[in-house]
Design a protein around this motif. Structure first.
Motif, PDB file in Angstrom:
ATOM      1  N   ALA A   1       0.824  -1.204   0.000  1.00 53.98           N
ATOM      2  CA  ALA A   1       0.000   0.000   0.000  1.00 53.98           C
ATOM      3  C   ALA A   1       0.862   1.260   0.000  1.00 53.98           C
ATOM      4  CB  ALA A   1      -0.922   0.001   1.216  1.00 53.98           C
ATOM      5  N   PHE A   2       0.383   2.294  -0.679  1.00 51.26           N
ATOM      6  CA  PHE A   2       1.084   3.576  -0.686  1.00 51.26           C
ATOM      7  C   PHE A   2       0.106   4.694  -0.979  1.00 51.26           C
ATOM      8  CE2 PHE A   2       1.261   1.969  -5.017  1.00 51.26           C
ATOM      9  CZ  PHE A   2       1.030   3.068  -5.829  1.00 51.26           C
ATOM     10  N   HIS A   3       0.447   5.894  -0.525  1.00 48.48           N
ATOM     11  CA  HIS A   3      -0.275   7.112  -0.879  1.00 48.48           C
ATOM     12  C   HIS A   3       0.507   7.824  -1.980  1.00 48.48           C
ATOM     13  CE1 HIS A   3      -2.557   6.413   2.772  1.00 48.48           C
ATOM     14  NE2 HIS A   3      -3.323   7.466   2.519  1.00 48.48           N
ATOM     15  N   CYS A   4      -0.201   8.516  -2.834  1.00 50.98           N
ATOM     16  CA  CYS A   4       0.440   9.191  -3.961  1.00 50.98           C
ATOM     17  C   CYS A   4      -0.429  10.350  -4.432  1.00 50.98           C
ATOM     18  CB  CYS A   4       0.689   8.203  -5.108  1.00 50.98           C
ATOM     19  SG  CYS A   4      -0.827   7.510  -5.826  1.00 50.98           S
ATOM     20  N   LEU A   5       0.072  11.051  -5.445  1.00 51.95           N
ATOM     21  CA  LEU A   5      -0.662  12.164  -6.032  1.00 51.95           C
ATOM     22  C   LEU A   5      -1.597  11.664  -7.141  1.00 51.95           C
ATOM     23  CD1 LEU A   5       2.329  14.656  -6.299  1.00 51.95           C
ATOM     24  CD2 LEU A   5       0.502  14.658  -4.576  1.00 51.95           C
ATOM     25  N   PRO A   6      -2.628  12.422  -7.485  1.00 47.45           N
ATOM     26  CA  PRO A   6      -3.543  11.985  -8.553  1.00 47.45           C
ATOM     27  C   PRO A   6      -2.859  11.785  -9.892  1.00 47.45           C
ATOM     28  CG  PRO A   6      -4.508  13.779  -7.282  1.00 47.45           C
ATOM     29  CD  PRO A   6      -3.082  13.668  -6.843  1.00 47.45           C
ATOM     30  N   THR A   7      -1.741  12.466 -10.131  1.00 49.32           N
ATOM     31  CA  THR A   7      -1.023  12.338 -11.402  1.00 49.32           C
ATOM     32  C   THR A   7      -0.089  11.135 -11.442  1.00 49.32           C
ATOM     33  OG1 THR A   7       0.612  13.877 -10.502  1.00 49.32           O
ATOM     34  CG2 THR A   7      -1.108  14.802 -11.915  1.00 49.32           C
ATOM     35  N   ASP A   8       0.050  10.412 -10.352  1.00 46.63           N
ATOM     36  CA  ASP A   8       0.929   9.243 -10.306  1.00 46.63           C
ATOM     37  C   ASP A   8       0.430   8.190 -11.293  1.00 46.63           C
ATOM     38  OD1 ASP A   8       1.906   6.554  -9.367  1.00 46.63           O
ATOM     39  OD2 ASP A   8       2.853   7.772  -7.813  1.00 46.63           O
ATOM     40  N   PRO A   9       1.323   7.601 -12.111  1.00 45.07           N
ATOM     41  CA  PRO A   9       0.879   6.580 -13.072  1.00 45.07           C
ATOM     42  C   PRO A   9       0.211   5.374 -12.421  1.00 45.07           C
ATOM     43  CG  PRO A   9       3.086   7.334 -13.607  1.00 45.07           C
ATOM     44  CD  PRO A   9       2.743   7.936 -12.278  1.00 45.07           C
ATOM     45  N   GLY A  10       0.530   5.103 -11.154  1.00 48.32           N
ATOM     46  CA  GLY A  10      -0.088   3.971 -10.484  1.00 48.32           C
ATOM     47  C   GLY A  10      -1.237   4.340  -9.575  1.00 48.32           C
ATOM     48  N   SER A  11      -1.794   5.537  -9.743  1.00 46.96           N
ATOM     49  CA  SER A  11      -2.807   6.023  -8.802  1.00 46.96           C
ATOM     50  C   SER A  11      -4.103   5.221  -8.849  1.00 46.96           C
ATOM     51  CB  SER A  11      -3.120   7.497  -9.077  1.00 46.96           C
ATOM     52  OG  SER A  11      -3.606   7.670 -10.392  1.00 46.96           O
ATOM     53  N   ALA A  12      -4.374   4.509  -9.941  1.00 46.68           N
ATOM     54  CA  ALA A  12      -5.600   3.728 -10.037  1.00 46.68           C
ATOM     55  C   ALA A  12      -5.440   2.299  -9.533  1.00 46.68           C
ATOM     56  CB  ALA A  12      -6.083   3.693 -11.491  1.00 46.68           C
ATOM     57  N   ARG A  13      -4.240   1.938  -9.110  1.00 47.62           N
ATOM     58  CA  ARG A  13      -4.030   0.592  -8.581  1.00 47.62           C
ATOM     59  C   ARG A  13      -4.807   0.419  -7.272  1.00 47.62           C
ATOM     60  NH1 ARG A  13       0.429  -2.233 -10.745  1.00 47.62           N
ATOM     61  NH2 ARG A  13       0.518  -3.449  -8.819  1.00 47.62           N
ATOM     62  N   PRO A  14      -5.283  -0.786  -6.969  1.00 48.71           N
ATOM     63  CA  PRO A  14      -6.094  -0.977  -5.755  1.00 48.71           C
ATOM     64  C   PRO A  14      -5.340  -0.687  -4.468  1.00 48.71           C
ATOM     65  CG  PRO A  14      -5.558  -3.089  -6.800  1.00 48.71           C
ATOM     66  CD  PRO A  14      -5.176  -2.025  -7.770  1.00 48.71           C
ATOM     67  N   GLU A  15      -3.993  -0.809  -4.478  1.00 47.30           N
ATOM     68  CA  GLU A  15      -3.228  -0.562  -3.254  1.00 47.30           C
ATOM     69  C   GLU A  15      -2.831   0.906  -3.102  1.00 47.30           C
ATOM     70  OE1 GLU A  15      -0.105  -2.245  -6.200  1.00 47.30           O
ATOM     71  OE2 GLU A  15      -2.271  -2.345  -5.840  1.00 47.30           O
ATOM     72  N   ALA A  16      -3.224   1.750  -4.060  1.00 51.14           N
ATOM     73  CA  ALA A  16      -2.866   3.171  -4.017  1.00 51.14           C
ATOM     74  C   ALA A  16      -4.020   3.999  -3.449  1.00 51.14           C
ATOM     75  CB  ALA A  16      -2.519   3.664  -5.411  1.00 51.14           C
ATOM     76  N   THR A  17      -3.658   5.001  -2.653  1.00 46.22           N
ATOM     77  CA  THR A  17      -4.619   5.985  -2.149  1.00 46.22           C
ATOM     78  C   THR A  17      -4.115   7.362  -2.554  1.00 46.22           C
ATOM     79  OG1 THR A  17      -5.168   4.610  -0.228  1.00 46.22           O
ATOM     80  CG2 THR A  17      -5.746   6.951  -0.110  1.00 46.22           C
ATOM     81  N   THR A  18      -4.927   8.113  -3.250  1.00 47.65           N
ATOM     82  CA  THR A  18      -4.483   9.418  -3.730  1.00 47.65           C
ATOM     83  C   THR A  18      -4.873  10.511  -2.731  1.00 47.65           C
ATOM     84  OG1 THR A  18      -6.526   9.749  -5.000  1.00 47.65           O
ATOM     85  CG2 THR A  18      -4.661   8.737  -6.141  1.00 47.65           C
ATOM     86  N   VAL A  19      -4.050  11.550  -2.703  1.00 43.93           N
ATOM     87  CA  VAL A  19      -4.344  12.752  -1.925  1.00 43.93           C
ATOM     88  C   VAL A  19      -4.273  13.945  -2.868  1.00 43.93           C
ATOM     89  CG1 VAL A  19      -3.505  11.763   0.237  1.00 43.93           C
ATOM     90  CG2 VAL A  19      -1.930  13.031  -1.229  1.00 43.93           C
TER      91      VAL A  19
END
Length: 274
Positions: A131-149
């Motif tokens: 799991a990781f948090h990232c920005l909406p522009t991150d290429p992996g932002s739509a992955r199930p383990e990603a949470t965008t801020v």
């Protein structure tokens, strides 16, 4: 993320935390980064759940100090192990923040490290969660383990909160057996976080890269967040040769001055005005 792609396409194209670790590992030489826990590696949660293991670690350090300095003061071993442990969550978080603008869990159960064969300090680190948090522009932002801020300031707050949660568990476990005060422990936690953010840029080898690390520290530690003991103290200072370089005010003492023929460190909080 290309807005024309479907969410399914984004999951196929966007990469996860394992890819981030591979990229970051290729950019720095300070320590090994990996995804598994080989034999002999230590999970952070094991240490925090069994604080007596810290005593074994201090014993290894004491043996090394006796060989190198003929002395192993208890305050020195307690302080060095404190600093080395806090470096693990701080440095992992700083590297992924600086290079990838991603923040992993930093839970003790999802971090591990290896002690070097010579001096018993962490020279390898492992991130075990996905799991990781990232920005909406991150290429992996739509992955199930990603949470965008929403933006970098919000992501910096996540990094700070994740690190503080880990550091709080360490302080609870280490304070009783180390005989170091809570203020000393949180001062060391402050140093570890700011130093790691700075070093992540400094290791880029250019003034621009170092400046980016300084900017990261200013964003993550834009003010004091108790129980951390200060905001970022990084500043440019002119040396005797007229060259200006980045420096910071240390919050904690390493007690190295207790070793034979060892002077107090430059910037030691014991001697510098606050």
């Amino acid at each position: 993320m290309n807005q024309q792609r479907s969410f399914r396409d984004a999951r196929e194209v966007g990469d996860g935390l394992a890819s981030s670790l591979r990229r970051v590992a290729g950019l720095q030489e300070r320590s090994e980064l990996r995804r598994d826990v080989p034999a002999g590696w230590i999970r952070c949660s094991e240490l925090l759940e069994t604080p007596a293991y810290f005593g074994e670690w201090r014993g290894l350090l004491g043996d090394w100090l006796l060989r190198e300095h003929s002395s192993a003061p208890a305050q020195t071993t307690a302080s060095w192990v404190m600093t080395w442990y806090l470096h693990v969550p701080a440095y992992v978080g700083a590297l992924l923040w600086h290079h990838e603008r991603r923040v992993p869990s930093l839970k003790p159960s999802e971090l591990a490290f290896r002690l070097a064969d010579d001096r018993p300090h962490p020279d390898g680190m492992a991130v075990l969660g996905d799991a990781f948090h990232c920005l909406p522009t991150d290429p992996g932002s739509a992955r199930p383990e990603a949470t965008t801020v929403r933006d970098e300031r919000a992501l910096a707050a996540i990094l700070r909160a994740r690190y503080l949660a880990h550091a709080a568990q360490f302080v609870r476990a280490y304070a009783p057996m180390s005989r170091l005060g809570r203020r000393t422990l949180w001062a060391a936690a402050t140093d570890a976080l700011e130093n790691s953010l700075w070093w992540a840029g400094l290791q880029g080898g250019t003034p621009e890269a170092e400046g980016a690390g300084v900017a990261d520290a200013a964003l993550v530690l834009d003010e004091r967040y108790p129980p951390l003991t200060s905001a970022s103290t990084l500043r440019l200072e002119e040396g005797q040769d007229g060259h200006r370089a980045w420096t910071r005010r240390r919050e904690s003492c390493c007690f190295s001055y207790l070793l034979p023929s060892s002077p107090e460190c430059e910037g030691c909080p014991r001697t510098c005005s606050r």
